[in-house]
Design an enzyme around this catalytic site. Structure first.
Site, PDB file in Angstrom:
ATOM      1  CE1 TYR B 127      -4.058   2.378   0.459  1.00 49.54           C
ATOM      2  CE2 TYR B 127      -2.265   3.753   1.522  1.00 49.54           C
ATOM      3  CZ  TYR B 127      -3.781   3.376   1.072  1.00 49.54           C
ATOM      4  OH  TYR B 127      -4.471   4.618   0.233  1.00 49.54           O
ATOM      5  CD  GLN B 256      10.387  11.936  11.832  1.00 45.90           C
ATOM      6  OE1 GLN B 256      11.051  11.653  11.370  1.00 45.90           O
ATOM      7  NE2 GLN B 256       8.346  11.574  11.846  1.00 45.90           N
ATOM      8  CG  HIS B 259       7.427  12.563   7.731  1.00 40.71           C
ATOM      9  ND1 HIS B 259       7.083  12.888   6.097  1.00 40.71           N
ATOM     10  CD2 HIS B 259       8.180  12.340   8.220  1.00 40.71           C
ATOM     11  CE1 HIS B 259       8.250  11.702   5.923  1.00 40.71           C
ATOM     12  NE2 HIS B 259       8.815  11.684   6.781  1.00 40.71           N
ATOM     13  CD  GLU B 323       9.438   5.679  12.478  1.00 45.71           C
ATOM     14  OE1 GLU B 323       8.947   6.757  13.163  1.00 45.71           O
ATOM     15  OE2 GLU B 323       8.969   5.844  11.142  1.00 45.71           O
ATOM     16  CG  HIS B 324      13.252   8.090  11.688  1.00 42.40           C
ATOM     17  ND1 HIS B 324      11.761   7.882  11.677  1.00 42.40           N
ATOM     18  CD2 HIS B 324      13.540   7.468  10.570  1.00 42.40           C
ATOM     19  CE1 HIS B 324      11.436   7.955  10.776  1.00 42.40           C
ATOM     20  NE2 HIS B 324      12.055   7.045  10.357  1.00 42.40           N
ATOM     21  CG  ASP B 357      13.833   9.040   5.631  1.00 42.42           C
ATOM     22  OD1 ASP B 357      12.814   8.524   6.331  1.00 42.42           O
ATOM     23  OD2 ASP B 357      13.257  10.731   6.042  1.00 42.42           O
ATOM     24  CG  HIS B 416       3.930 -37.374  21.086  1.00 41.10           C
ATOM     25  ND1 HIS B 416       2.509 -37.181  21.446  1.00 41.10           N
ATOM     26  CD2 HIS B 416       4.135 -35.917  20.953  1.00 41.10           C
ATOM     27  CE1 HIS B 416       2.407 -36.255  20.690  1.00 41.10           C
ATOM     28  NE2 HIS B 416       2.652 -35.425  20.288  1.00 41.10           N
TER      29      HIS B 416
END
Lengths: 428, 428
Positions: B127, B256, B259, B323-324, B357, B416
Site C-alpha cells: 500500500y 520529521q 511529515h 523510530e528514527h 528515507d 508420541h
C-alpha cells in the site's frame, strides 16, 4: 478417518475441506478474558491471588517459586529423565545458537555504510501450560532461544502446582523467575506487571482458549505486550506413497491426534493400499493408547485424501499449510522444493514428529491454523529485534546527497531536502 | 519546543513525557472501517467502484493501471528524477539482497540433521499512500524486498490518480499489478480479493488512520491477511552534544516535523548552548519551509530534554524507543553499544534522516509508537517465512529415540512415545 478422492471433488469442496473449523464461543470468551485482564491490571497481586484460589489445582499466596522448591523438584526426579532433558537441551541449544546472525555491513556506494544488526528483546515472558500433563519440552523450546538471544529478563508462568519436570527444565535453561499461576491472568500479569510479576515486552507459548485470547488482547494494546504468533489447534499432514510403512504413518497420525479432540490430522497418499493399511493400523494402535478417547475424537474430524500423484499431494499440502508435515515417500527430500507453507517438515521413515517435539534440535513452536502461509517456525530471531544503522562520510553525502534532494523535491518534502542542502553547502 | 531538565523530573513525569499520545477517535473509526471491509468482501469490485467514486480525487471504473498508463507516466518524467530513483533502487537492492540467508544445516548429534530454511511469502500486497505528495520512496522500500524474496504475486494499491513517480518506481521495481484505489477499501480488497484485485497473504505499507485500522482488522482474521507491523505517527529522537552543528540538528528535527502535525520530535542533549542554538535555527529554517504550518504544529507537541551526560541521553532514548534515532556527538559510534530499541540509527553529522528515507539502502519502514521495543526494521525477512526441516537416519533414531521416549513418557503422551518405540523395534 473419512476417505475422499481428491480430484473427484469440486474446487469449493476442496477448499472447504482444507479450511480450519471456526473456533467456537468467541464472544463470551472475549468478554470473560477482558474482565480478567482488567482485574489484574487494576488490582495486581491481590487479583492474582483470588484467581489462583478460584482456578488453580494448588492455589498459593506467594506466586514465585522459591529456590527451595526448585531444589526439591530436582531431588525428586530420576536420573534418566534428567539426562534425557539435558540431552534435548544440548541439541536445541546447538540448533538455535547456530541461528545467530553477525552484523551485516555493506558500503552501498562510496562513503555510504549501511548495517543490519540484532539485539535481544529486553524482557520476555514464557507461558507453559499445565493441564493433563507436565510439559518440560515447552519450557526448553521457549527458554533456550531467550537465553541464547541474551534477553535481560526472562519470566515464566505455569499453572500451580508447577511439575518437577518443568522446574528442572526451567533451571537447566537458566530461568529462575518462575511463577506458579496459569490462565489469562498469567498473561495479563506478564503483559502489564504486578507487584510480584515483572512486566515483559513479548510473551511466548501455547495455552488453552483463555490463554490464546488473552495473548491476542494484550498484543492489541501498545501498553501490553507483543506475542510470538497467533494460535489454533495443533495439526499434522502426512504425505505417503506405497513405500511407506503403514504402522509408522498410523503412529504419527496418532501422536498428533492424542494432543486434543480438536487436533487436525490429514493423510494424503497416492496409494489406496497404503490408505487401507493405515486405517487398519490406526484401529490396532488406538486400542493400546492411554489417551484413546481424545485420539478417537480427533480422528473423527480427520481426513484421508487419495490423490493422483505426489505432485498433487504437494499441492494439497501447500493449500492446507500444515503446522507439521511428515513425508514418507520413496525419495522424500526430492519433494522439498515443491513444498510450501509448512511449519516444520519431517523427512523419511526414521523421523517421527515426536523427535522434533522434544529433542532433535528444531523448535516445536510452529504456526497452526493456516498461519504457516505467513508465520515462521519459532526461532532465535523471535527473541531479537533487527535494526539498521547508517553512517555517511562527508564524501558519501557529496555523492548521495543530490539523489536525496531530487527525490525529496518530487515528494514535496522541503525540509527533507534542506537537511541535505545545508550540509552540502558546508562541504563546498 | 518545550525544554525540560530531565533529572529534575519525577519518575512518573519522565514516564508520561515519553509515552505516546493516545490515538483519537478509535471507536467510530473501528466501525466505519468494519463497514467498508464488509462492503468490499460482499460486493467486490462493485463496492470498490462506488467507494472510488465517493473518495478518490480521480475516480475510475477500471481499477488496474494499464501498460499504456505506465508508459505515459514514464514519458512525462524528467531524466533527473528517473536517474535519482534508479540510483536509490540500486542501493536499496544491494542492502536488501545482502540480507538473504543460506540454508542452515546442522547435525545436532550423529544422524540427526536439522535445517532452517526460508521461502518467499507467496502473495504480498503493497500500500502506497497518496495524500499531499506522491511517495515513490515508499514504492521502492516495499517492492524491492518483495522482488528479492521472490514473492510470486505482488500487488500494489495507491489512491487515484497514481502519480507518475509512483508508476515509474513500481515498474522499475518489477511491480506490474498496480491498482489505483486507496483507503480501507484497498486494504480490504487485498486481504480478501475482488474480481479484479488478487487476494494476498500479507500486506505492507503505511497509511492514514483508516488504512492503519483496516490493516489491524484484517490481520485479526485468519481469512484476511498478515501485516508488516502495527503503526503510529512518525517520530525522531536526536542525541546531540556541544560538538553538533545546530543548523544540522534543526534541519533533521524539521524533516520529521513536516511529515504531519502528529509527528513526534525529541531532542536530547547535555549542552544547554546547543539546545539554544537549535531553537534559534528552528525559527530561522521554519520560515523558509513550504510545509511550515504542519511543522509548526508538530513542534508544538515536541520536547527538548536537557540531560546530565550522554549515558543519560542513551537511557532516555532507550526508554522512548524511537523510530528514527540520530546521533550527532563527538564520537557517535561509541554510543552504539548503549543504544537499544531504535528502529534505525543515523550516525554523525553527514547522515541526515533523509538519506535513509530515500536512498542509502536501508529501509524506511520502521516501527513507531514504541513498538521498536519488539518490532524490527522492515527487511527481506518480512517477505519470507522461516521453516525447519529434519531428517534422521536409522542410526540417528537409534541414538535419539530413547531420549524422546523418556520425555514423552514424562509428558504422558503415549502415542508420541509409540511412534518411536515401534520404529526402534524394526531397527533391532
Amino acid at each position: 478417518m473419512q476417505t475422499l478422492i481428491w480430484n473427484t471433488l469440486a474446487p469449493e469442496q476442496q477448499r472447504d475441506l482444507l479450511a480450519r473449523p471456526a473456533l467456537a464461543n468467541a464472544d463470551s470468551l472475549e468478554s470473560t478474558v477482558r474482565g480478567i485482564i482488567s482485574e489484574v491490571r487494576s488490582r495486581g497481586d491481590a487479583a492474582l491471588r483470588e484467581l489462583s484460589a478460584r482456578f488453580e489445582r494448588a492455589p498459593r499466596d506467594t506466586l514465585r517459586v522459591s529456590a527451595a522448591e526448585f531444589d526439591a523438584a530436582e531431588a525428586r526426579l530420576g536420573d534418566d529423565i534428567k539426562a534425557a532433558i539435558r540431552q534435548a537441551i544440548g541439541n536445541i541449544r546447538a540448533f538455535h545458537a547456530a541461528q545467530a546472525q553477525p552484523v551485516l555491513r555493506l558500503e552501498t556506494q562510496p562513503g555510504v555504510v549501511c548495517e543490519l544488526r540484532t539485539q535481544p528483546i529486553a524482557r520476555v515472558g514464557l507461558y507453559v501450560p499445565g493441564g493433563s500433563a507436565p510439559l518440560p519440552s515447552t519450557v526448553m523450546m521457549l527458554a533456550i532461544p531467550a537465553a541464547i538471544a541474551g534477553c535481560r529478563e526472562v519470566v515464566l508462568c505455569t499453572p500451580s502446582p508447577a511439575s518437577d519436570e518443568i522446574l528442572f527444565a526451567a533451571r537447566a535453561c537458566g530461568v529462575e523467575k518462575v511463577f506458579a499461576i496459569g490462565g489469562a491472568q498469567a498473561i495479563a500479569a506478564m503483559a502489564y506487571g504486578s507487584e510480584s510479576i515483572p512486566k515483559v515486552d513479548k510473551i511466548f507459548g501455547p495455552g488453552n482458549s483463555y490463554v490464546t485470547e488473552a495473548k491476542r488482547q494484550v498484543s492489541q494494546d501498545v501498553r501490553g505486550a507483543a506475542i510470538d504468533m497467533p494460535a489454533g489447534p495443533s495439526e499434522v499432514l502426512v504425505i505417503a506413497d506405497e513405500t511407506a510403512n503403514p504402522a509408522f504413518v498410523a503412529a504419527d497420525l496418532l501422536s498428533q491426534a492424542e494432543h486434543g479432540a480438536d487436533s487436525q490430522v490429514v493423510l494424503v497418499t497416492d496409494s489406496p493400499a497404503l490408505a487401507d493399511g493405515v486405517q487398519d493400523e490406526l484401529a490396532r494402535q488406538l486400542a493400546a493408547l492411554d489417551r484413546r478417547d481424545i485420539a478417537t475424537a480427533a480422528l473423527g474430524g480427520s481426513l484421508v485424501l487419495l490423490c493422483r500423484d505426489l505432485d498433487e499431494a504437494c499441492a494439497i499440502s501447500n493449500a492446507y499449510a500444515p503446522e507439521h508435515l511428515i513425508v514418507q515417500t520413496r525419495a522424500p527430500r526430492a519433494l522439498l522444493d515443491k513444498l510450501e507453507n509448512a511449519g516444520s517438515i519431517f523427512l523419511g521413515p526414521w523421523t517421527p514428529e515426536s523427535v522434533g517435539d522434544y529433542a532433535s534440535g528444531t523448535n516445536h513452536t510452529l504456526p497452526t491454523y493456516g498461519y504457516a502461509r505467513t508465520c515462521s517456525s519459532l526461532g532465535l530471531a523471535d527473541y531479537q529485534r533487527r535494526y539498521t544503522v547508517q553512517e555517511l562520510s562527508a564524501e558519501g553525502l557529496k555523492g548521495l546527497g543530490p539523489v536525496v534532494e531530487r527525490i525529496a523535491e518530487a515528494e514535496g518534502l522541503g525540509a527533507h531536502k534542506n537537511a541535505v542542502t545545508l550540509r552540502l553547502a558546508v562541504l563546498k
